[in-house]
Design an enzyme around this catalytic site. Structure first.
Site, PDB file in Angstrom:
ATOM      1  N   LYS A 102       1.189   2.666  -1.496  1.00  0.00           N
ATOM      2  CA  LYS A 102       2.396   3.036  -0.771  1.00  0.00           C
ATOM      3  C   LYS A 102       2.111   4.255   0.120  1.00  0.00           C
ATOM      4  O   LYS A 102       1.218   5.036  -0.186  1.00  0.00           O
ATOM      5  CB  LYS A 102       3.502   3.430  -1.766  1.00  0.00           C
ATOM      6  CG  LYS A 102       4.157   2.257  -2.467  1.00  0.00           C
ATOM      7  CD  LYS A 102       5.320   2.709  -3.330  1.00  0.00           C
ATOM      8  CE  LYS A 102       5.965   1.552  -4.059  1.00  0.00           C
ATOM      9  NZ  LYS A 102       6.606   0.567  -3.162  1.00  0.00           N
TER      10      LYS A 102
ATOM     11  N   ARG B 294       7.704  -8.292 -10.084  1.00  0.00           N
ATOM     12  CA  ARG B 294       7.842  -9.719 -10.416  1.00  0.00           C
ATOM     13  C   ARG B 294       6.686 -10.213 -11.267  1.00  0.00           C
ATOM     14  O   ARG B 294       6.845 -11.142 -12.057  1.00  0.00           O
ATOM     15  CB  ARG B 294       7.987 -10.523  -9.114  1.00  0.00           C
ATOM     16  CG  ARG B 294       6.818 -10.354  -8.176  1.00  0.00           C
ATOM     17  CD  ARG B 294       7.139 -10.770  -6.757  1.00  0.00           C
ATOM     18  NE  ARG B 294       7.767  -9.697  -5.980  1.00  0.00           N
ATOM     19  CZ  ARG B 294       8.152  -9.807  -4.711  1.00  0.00           C
ATOM     20  NH1 ARG B 294       7.993 -10.945  -4.074  1.00  0.00           N
ATOM     21  NH2 ARG B 294       8.708  -8.782  -4.084  1.00  0.00           N
TER      22      ARG B 294
HETATM   23  N1  BES Z   1       9.411  -0.664  -6.833  1.00  0.00           N
HETATM   24  C1  BES Z   1       9.289  -1.240  -5.554  1.00  0.00           C
HETATM   25  C2  BES Z   1      10.639  -1.503  -4.906  1.00  0.00           C
HETATM   26  C3  BES Z   1      11.343  -0.308  -4.351  1.00  0.00           C
HETATM   27  C4  BES Z   1      10.909   0.301  -3.186  1.00  0.00           C
HETATM   28  C5  BES Z   1      12.474   0.163  -4.956  1.00  0.00           C
HETATM   29  C6  BES Z   1      11.588   1.378  -2.668  1.00  0.00           C
HETATM   30  C7  BES Z   1      13.174   1.232  -4.421  1.00  0.00           C
HETATM   31  C8  BES Z   1      12.730   1.842  -3.283  1.00  0.00           C
HETATM   32  C9  BES Z   1       8.580  -2.582  -5.655  1.00  0.00           C
HETATM   33  O1  BES Z   1       7.602  -2.669  -6.614  1.00  0.00           O
HETATM   34  C10 BES Z   1       7.908  -2.802  -4.345  1.00  0.00           C
HETATM   35  O2  BES Z   1       7.028  -2.046  -4.028  1.00  0.00           O
HETATM   36  N2  BES Z   1       8.347  -3.822  -3.615  1.00  0.00           N
HETATM   37  C11 BES Z   1       7.804  -4.078  -2.343  1.00  0.00           C
HETATM   38  C12 BES Z   1       7.657  -5.575  -2.210  1.00  0.00           C
HETATM   39  C13 BES Z   1       6.893  -5.994  -1.001  1.00  0.00           C
HETATM   40  C14 BES Z   1       5.452  -5.574  -1.109  1.00  0.00           C
HETATM   41  C15 BES Z   1       6.996  -7.484  -0.867  1.00  0.00           C
HETATM   42  C16 BES Z   1       8.766  -3.543  -1.302  1.00  0.00           C
HETATM   43  O3  BES Z   1       9.979  -3.634  -1.500  1.00  0.00           O
HETATM   44  O4  BES Z   1       8.310  -2.982  -0.322  1.00  0.00           O
HETATM   45 MN    MN Z   2       5.744  -1.970  -5.924  1.00  0.00          MN
END
Ligand code: BES
Ligand code: MN
Ligand code: ZN
Length: 499
Positions: free
Chosen positions: A280, A354
């Site tokens: 991230k 997931r």
């Molecule tokens: N934990 C995150 C989702 C999230 C991001 C919650 C920001 C709250 C604030 C999740 O694991 C994630 O990183 N999801 C990705 C999915 C994507 C790579 C398809 C996302 O939402 O960017």
């Molecule tokens: Mn994630």
């Protein structure tokens, strides 16, 4: 804090502070009117002079009001009487608790709980007041050298009801409210704890502690057993972490018939989500300590249910691990076989929620559940869709969806239903495995839910995406404890314990 239920006239309360409401346009509520009457128009005079206009958010503290037995009277503005609904009631109680806590009074008697709110029972008003009081007084300061000090904090709070005949049911509602508040508090604290403290092991220990406190059956599935079970999707997320993954399994058995099929709650327990190899970006990455708020909320709900001793069977599953980059971590393009036998191409290691939930869903099959609800901070896309107001709800059963939406409305912890139509399943196509773990930018929270739905074919299932509701950012950064109120309310109703 000590809570109690009282009935009796406001002017006769021997309390450090009596709290009564005033509507806009100088309209006194009944208890405010009683005080005004014995005090020969003392309140109406103050209101006429313009010191209190009854606007929502306003308050006025009065000392030594004539002919009353209390030290103080706190007036709380309620806004327009015609517009006074659930939300306005909750805001008024919140304002009252905040103001009360700053007065110097160590005990208070709230008469706001006697105000009629359209379609809401006394039980609802009391339950809500208890939850809001605890929520408002919550502080998370265990890592501060200097704790914030309230000069003379509130120690006793009484909620008033109109009639003695209402005391018993109100006491019952108070007990429910306090149980739910305890669940919310647990969820918030787990969420607020830093990732170096709240590890998968810490979540497992917390579950064991809840189990000990309430004589529940709790089992922690360790890495070796996950391998035997074939949970390679869950394991693939844990590969990059030094912290061993855990799958927490807790059974609460309160149903008359011990063999009644359970409700199953599953909570995403990523104790820190760095994104893994699909790292991230830096800004706000600290907030990914909140990526276990789903887990925290199902443990909080379990705590509430156990405290209320609801006559239901409830099984709580928490798959938990960190998501970290490492030489041993999963890489984009890796293919894993889930416990269900379905293969998954990991196109993005940041779509890890997931991957841990799917194996927990398959594991849930063995309990032949009445229904399964998973709760997860699953997608940033859900925050884009719904902001920080509603949690995203997906379900393969309309009745279940309806009941959860209604519970959210009633508990002031709302969700909004999103589609799970077949057309969206195509987003998950993979050239090399049964499915990919991402579906692209469009409808990101829907494709995530579609992914989960492929592992939830054998039972009624709902998914709550709490990415936007589980915590607040900015100046009041911190976990909210949502959706414990929604879940607890839903289970109360299922148990037939709602009035
Ligand atoms: N934990 C995150 C989702 C999230 C991001 C919650 C920001 C709250 C604030 C999740 O694991 C994630 O990183 N999801 C990705 C999915 C994507 C790579 C398809 C996302 O939402 O960017
Ligand atoms: Mn994630
Ligand atoms: Zn995540």
């Amino acid at each position: 804090m000590e809570f109690s239920i009282k009935s009796g006239s406001p002017e006769k309360q021997r309390s450090a502070c009596v709290v009564v409401g005033v509507f806009e346009n100088r309209k006194l509520t009944l208890p405010a009117g009683s005080i005004d009457k014995v005090a020969n128009g003392y309140l109406s005079e103050i209101i006429r002079r313009g010191d209190m206009d009854g606007k929502a958010g306003s308050s006025l503290l009065l000392h030594a009001v004539p002919a009353t037995q209390c030290d103080r009277v706190l007036l709380i503005g309620l806004g327009k009487e015609k517009e006074f609904r659930e939300k306005e009631y909750c805001t008024a109680v919140r304002n009252a608790i905040k103001a009360l806590n700053e007065t110097g009074a160590t005990d208070g008697t709230l008469f706001l709980t006697t105000i009629a709110v359209r379609k809401c029972s006394i039980d609802w008003r009391i339950r809500q007041a208890a939850i809001i009081a605890q929520e408002t007084l919550y502080r998370f300061e265990q890592f501060k050298s200097k704790k914030s000090k309230v000069r003379r904090p509130l120690r006793k709070l009484a909620f008033n009801v109109d009639r003695r005949s209402e005391l018993k049911q109100a006491e019952n509602a108070l007990a429910q409210g306090l149980a739910i508040a305890e669940g919310v508090t647990l969820a918030r604290t787990l969420g607020n704890l830093p990732g170096n403290v709240c590890t998968p092991g810490y979540l497992a220990d917390t579950a064991l502690q809840i189990a000990r406190d309430h004589a529940l059956d709790c089992q922690i599935i360790e890495r070796a057993e996950m391998e035997t079970l074939g949970m390679h999707s869950l394991l693939s997320v844990a590969k990059g972490s030094r912290q061993p993954p855990k799958l927490v399994v807790v059974h609460y058995r309160g149903a008359q018939d011990a063999k009644e099929k359970p409700m199953v709650l599953i909570g995403k327990g990523i104790t820190f989500d760095s994104g893994g190899i699909s790292l991230k970006p830096g800004p706000e990455m600290d907030e990914m300590k909140f990526d276990m708020c789903g887990a925290a909320s199902v443990l909080g709900t379990l705590k509430a249910v156990a405290r209320m001793q609801l006559p239901i069977n409830l099984t709580v599953l928490v798959p938990t691990t960190e998501n970290m980059p490492d030489g041993a971590a999963s890489k984009p393009g890796d293919i894993v076989t889930s416990m269900s036998g379905q293969t998954i191409e990991i196109l993005n290691t940041d779509a890890e929620g997931r991957l841990i939930l799917c194996d927990a869903l398959t594991y849930a099959e063995r309990f032949e559940p009445q229904a399964v609800i998973d709760v997860a901070t699953l997608t940033g896309a859900c925050v884009i869709a719904l902001g920080h107001v509603a949690s995203g709800l997906f379900a393969n059963n309309d009745g279940l969806a309806r009941d959860l939406l209604q519970a959210g409305d009633e508990a002031q912890d709302r969700a909004w239903q999103m589609p799970l139509w077949d057309e969206y399943q195509d987003l998950l196509k993979s050239n090399f495995a049964d499915m990919a773990n991402i579906g692209g930018r469009a409808a990101g929270s829907v494709s995530a839910a579609c992914f989960l739905s492929r592992f939830a074919k054998k039972f009624e299932w709902a998914h709550l995406d709490i990415a936007g509701t589980a915590w607040k950012s900015g100046a009041d950064k911190g976990a909210t404890g949502r959706p414990v109120p929604l879940l607890a309310h839903y289970l109360l109703k299922r148990a037939g314990k709602l009035n």
